[in-house]
Design a protein around this motif. Structure first.
Motif, PDB file in Angstrom:
ATOM      1  N   UNK A  34       0.830  -1.203   0.000  1.00 32.01           N
ATOM      2  CA  UNK A  34       0.000   0.000   0.000  1.00 32.01           C
ATOM      3  C   UNK A  34       0.869   1.260   0.000  1.00 32.01           C
ATOM      4  N   UNK A  35       1.970   1.239   0.745  1.00 34.82           N
ATOM      5  CA  UNK A  35       2.876   2.392   0.760  1.00 34.82           C
ATOM      6  C   UNK A  35       3.491   2.640  -0.612  1.00 34.82           C
ATOM      7  N   UNK A  36       4.013   1.585  -1.213  1.00 34.61           N
ATOM      8  CA  UNK A  36       4.682   1.717  -2.504  1.00 34.61           C
ATOM      9  C   UNK A  36       3.671   2.002  -3.622  1.00 34.61           C
ATOM     10  N   UNK A  39       0.554   7.121  -4.286  1.00 32.01           N
ATOM     11  CA  UNK A  39       1.283   8.341  -4.614  1.00 32.01           C
ATOM     12  C   UNK A  39       1.286   9.261  -3.384  1.00 32.01           C
ATOM     13  N   UNK A  40       2.440   9.773  -3.027  1.00 33.85           N
ATOM     14  CA  UNK A  40       2.547  10.677  -1.875  1.00 33.85           C
ATOM     15  C   UNK A  40       1.571  11.838  -2.037  1.00 33.85           C
ATOM     16  N   UNK A  41       0.755  12.061  -1.022  1.00 32.70           N
ATOM     17  CA  UNK A  41      -0.236  13.126  -1.062  1.00 32.70           C
ATOM     18  C   UNK A  41      -1.596  12.663  -1.566  1.00 32.70           C
ATOM     19  N   UNK A  42      -1.689  11.423  -1.983  1.00 33.18           N
ATOM     20  CA  UNK A  42      -2.926  10.896  -2.558  1.00 33.18           C
ATOM     21  C   UNK A  42      -3.926  10.443  -1.496  1.00 33.18           C
ATOM     22  N   UNK A  43      -3.421   9.921  -0.381  1.00 31.22           N
ATOM     23  CA  UNK A  43      -4.318   9.393   0.649  1.00 31.22           C
ATOM     24  C   UNK A  43      -4.803  10.546   1.510  1.00 31.22           C
ATOM     25  N   UNK A  44      -6.095  10.784   1.518  1.00 34.16           N
ATOM     26  CA  UNK A  44      -6.668  11.961   2.158  1.00 34.16           C
ATOM     27  C   UNK A  44      -6.446  12.020   3.669  1.00 34.16           C
ATOM     28  N   UNK A  52       4.645   6.995  -1.972  1.00 36.23           N
ATOM     29  CA  UNK A  52       5.852   7.076  -2.781  1.00 36.23           C
ATOM     30  C   UNK A  52       5.756   8.289  -3.703  1.00 36.23           C
ATOM     31  N   UNK A  53       6.847   8.988  -3.870  1.00 34.92           N
ATOM     32  CA  UNK A  53       6.850  10.185  -4.734  1.00 34.92           C
ATOM     33  C   UNK A  53       6.897   9.769  -6.206  1.00 34.92           C
ATOM     34  N   UNK A  54       5.730   9.555  -6.766  1.00 28.89           N
ATOM     35  CA  UNK A  54       5.640   9.157  -8.168  1.00 28.89           C
ATOM     36  C   UNK A  54       6.140  10.245  -9.110  1.00 28.89           C
ATOM     37  N   UNK A  72      13.094   3.393  -0.859  1.00 31.47           N
ATOM     38  CA  UNK A  72      13.595   3.210   0.515  1.00 31.47           C
ATOM     39  C   UNK A  72      12.901   4.181   1.477  1.00 31.47           C
ATOM     40  N   UNK A  73      12.759   5.416   1.045  1.00 31.95           N
ATOM     41  CA  UNK A  73      12.091   6.426   1.872  1.00 31.95           C
ATOM     42  C   UNK A  73      10.637   6.033   2.137  1.00 31.95           C
TER      43      UNK A  73
END
Length: 118
Positions: A34-36, A39-44, A52-54, A72-73
């Protein structure tokens, strides 16, 4: 921990329409997926620290080192990750396919391995 079992982001039901649960190593693997896969900022509920920073991955000329760092981050956001053992990134320019595989040791002692193809 226990959580709902997911398959490609969809809740999985059993033969009698009961909700199936993910536990232990399966739950840990699902949490990392779920983390990978987010997209970072996508989950409200957590727009700054989950995913992950897509924007650093889905670029014209992907940099394997940057992608490895971002994966890794992302994996490190899971509080139960004790150690990230490996992250391997392969980009096939002719197929325009990116394969990311990782191996993580969890606090439970379980070693979780997974692969994502984008």
């Amino acid at each position: 921990m226990k959580t709902l079992l997911l398959n490609d982001g969809d809740i999985v039901f059993g033969e009698n329409n009961e909700l199936l649960m993910a536990e232990e190593e399966e739950e840990e693997k699902q949490s990392l997926q779920m983390l990978v896969g987010t997209n970072l900022g996508e989950w409200f509920l957590n727009e700054t620290d989950h995913g992950l920073r897509y924007d650093r991955i889905q670029v014209k000329n992907p940099d394997v080192e940057v992608i490895s760092y971002e994966v890794r981050h992302s994996l490190a956001q899971e509080s139960r990750v004790k150690e990230i053992l490996s992250v391997n990134v392969t980009f096939d320019r002719t197929k325009r396919a990116l394969e990311i595989s990782y191996q993580v040791r969890m606090d439970s002692g379980n070693i979780v391995e997974d692969k994502v193809v984008m």
